[in-house]
Scaffold this active site. Structure first.
Site, PDB file in Angstrom:
ATOM      1  N   ASP A  65      -7.517  69.238 -87.565  1.00 22.61           N
ATOM      2  CA  ASP A  65      -6.120  68.826 -87.710  1.00 22.61           C
ATOM      3  C   ASP A  65      -5.565  69.544 -88.927  1.00 22.61           C
ATOM      4  O   ASP A  65      -6.300  69.843 -89.864  1.00 22.61           O
ATOM      5  CB  ASP A  65      -5.997  67.320 -87.977  1.00 22.61           C
ATOM      6  N   CYS A  67       2.452  86.067 -75.911  1.00 16.40           N
ATOM      7  CA  CYS A  67       2.463  84.600 -75.885  1.00 16.40           C
ATOM      8  C   CYS A  67       3.093  84.118 -74.584  1.00 16.40           C
ATOM      9  O   CYS A  67       4.088  84.669 -74.121  1.00 16.40           O
ATOM     10  CB  CYS A  67       3.245  84.072 -77.085  1.00 16.40           C
ATOM     11  N   CYS A  79       8.965  82.182 -76.428  1.00 15.35           N
ATOM     12  CA  CYS A  79       8.793  83.636 -76.345  1.00 15.35           C
ATOM     13  C   CYS A  79       9.403  84.198 -75.060  1.00 15.35           C
ATOM     14  O   CYS A  79       9.805  85.361 -75.021  1.00 15.35           O
ATOM     15  CB  CYS A  79       7.319  83.996 -76.474  1.00 15.35           C
ATOM     16  N   HIS A 113       6.579  77.045 -80.593  1.00  9.84           N
ATOM     17  CA  HIS A 113       5.771  78.267 -80.455  1.00  9.84           C
ATOM     18  C   HIS A 113       4.452  78.153 -81.223  1.00  9.84           C
ATOM     19  O   HIS A 113       3.390  78.498 -80.694  1.00  9.84           O
ATOM     20  CB  HIS A 113       6.535  79.506 -80.934  1.00  9.84           C
ATOM     21  N   ASP A 121      -6.143  58.724 -89.711  1.00  7.55           N
ATOM     22  CA  ASP A 121      -6.958  58.884 -90.916  1.00  7.55           C
ATOM     23  C   ASP A 121      -7.014  57.528 -91.618  1.00  7.55           C
ATOM     24  O   ASP A 121      -6.361  56.574 -91.194  1.00  7.55           O
ATOM     25  CB  ASP A 121      -6.404  60.006 -91.801  1.00  7.55           C
TER      26      ASP A 121
HETATM   27 ZN   LIG Z   1       5.468  81.796 -78.063  1.00  9.24          ZN
END
Ligand SMILES: [Zn+2]
Length: 370
Positions: A263, A301, A306, A332, A91
């Site tokens: 973003d 997931c 997970c 995650h 940026d």
């Molecule tokens: Zn996950």
């Protein structure tokens, strides 16, 4: 270094594309993790690669103040400094000057501000913003723009849009490298000013176009309206980037309006605060109901967190202030965002983006705890 952008398919305004820079291909729509201080907090660059990311955002303001862009340049640039092989979009530092530093004054020349670290005085000009980004070795640089709150008086926004265009022109002239440069469309919630900004900037010929000045507390209707009215005014063969927006429902809306890049600190910041994204909404892992929950964060997931760790364990780590909580939660969440972008891309290519968006949001919004 020249950026190319190829459209693989569209569904109404939504686009599935491929952006190529330095031989690195970024499939779009794509979300960029934010690496404020030369690190995406809590994760190794190798882990970002593993998650399928090859484009991250670096913050000019933070790296200019600490450790200093000249030092980073001396040590071989930001990619080498942080051991990141993918692409870096930086940026301009403007947003942090407006939001974080003590802003002293905006003049034609630039933005005078005081560092939030030590109170030292600085003048960020369009030329300096480009110089810093070139020192960092950015692949995609952003122009310095003025960002006003919504609502702001029309006269003030009109003057600001014109200043942003003049600054964008100065950024183009200041560029001495082959790095790509994106312009930023401003205009708050005034459609005719967004239009003026988009047209003026498009005529100058940038490598891509961002929509700025959103995610400043405006309503979701304004976010959607601004995206829908701005994208048709931008060149079709250049990427479009919506800055600082990260709620899944906003990403889906903006993708539907033809945005390609995003973003936001949301997935990583929320992860550190125990907020986890699932297909059934965002959950707060600290809640007592997860105390004995042996299941994964999200049964659908495909991430390794997970696969191996339970909600009960993640809750325990979080409540014990363990460093691993931030690492696993961030991993995650960034997997979830990468996966969401891949699902959107697939739905666009198969011409079923509308129904995908409807189904995803119906489930996601119904289950959100946060
Ligand atoms: Zn996950």
């Amino acid at each position: 270094m020249a950026l190319t952008f190829h459209l693989d398919g569209t569904h109404k305004a939504a686009r599935a594309g491929r952006m190529v820079v330095r031989g690195i291909t970024v499939p779009t729509p794509m979300f960029m993790p934010v690496g404020t201080n030369g690190t995406v907090k809590a994760l190794l660059p190798e882990e970002l690669e593993e998650l399928g990311y090859n484009l991250i955002l670096g913050n000019t303001y933070h790296l200019h103040l600490r450790p200093g862009d000249q030092l980073v340049h001396k040590l071989g640039g930001l990619h080498r400094f942080m051991n990141w092989k993918g692409l870096i979009l930086t940026d301009s530092g403007g947003f942090q000057v407006f939001s974080l530093a003590k802003l002293n004054k905006i003049t034609e020349e630039g933005a005078k501000f005081q560092s939030h670290l030590d109170g030292s005085s600085h003048l960020l000009t369009p030329e300096l913003a480009i110089g810093i980004q070139e020192n960092l070795g950015s692949d995609i640089m952003m122009v310095l723009d003025e960002c006003l709150p919504i609502p702001s008086p029309r006269e003030q926004v009109a003057a600001s849009v014109d200043l942003t265009t003049r600054w964008a022109e100065r950024c183009l002239k200041a560029r001495t490298s082959k790095a790509n440069l994106f312009a930023i469309v401003q205009g708050a919630d005034y459609s005719e000013l967004r239009e003026r900004s988009a047209k003026d900037l498009s005529s100058l010929g940038f490598d891509g176009y961002a929509i700025g000045g959103l995610s400043v507390g405006e309503s979701k209707d304004i976010l959607s309206e601004v995206c829908h009215l701005t994208t048709p005014l931008l060149p079709e063969d250049k990427p479009r980037y919506l800055m600082g927006v990260g709620e899944p429902e906003d990403l889906l809306e903006a993708i539907g309006a033809g945005i390609d890049l995003f973003d936001c600190v949301l997935p990583t910041r929320n992860a550190r605060n125990g907020g986890l994204f699932t297909r059934d909404g965002q959950i707060s892992i600290k809640q007592a109901k997860y105390k004995e929950d042996g299941g994964p964060i999200d049964a659908e997931c495909g991430c390794s967190v997970c696969a191996h760790y339970s909600r009960a364990y993640l809750r325990h780590l979080y409540l014990s202030n363990e460093i691993l909580a931030s690492r696993l939660n961030s991993y995650h969440n960034l997997f979830f965002f990468r996966d969401l972008m891949a699902l959107c891309r697939e739905a666009i290519l198969q011409g079923r983006y509308d129904s995908f968006k409807f189904d995803f949001l119906e489930r996601y919004l119904a289950g959100s705890e946060v």
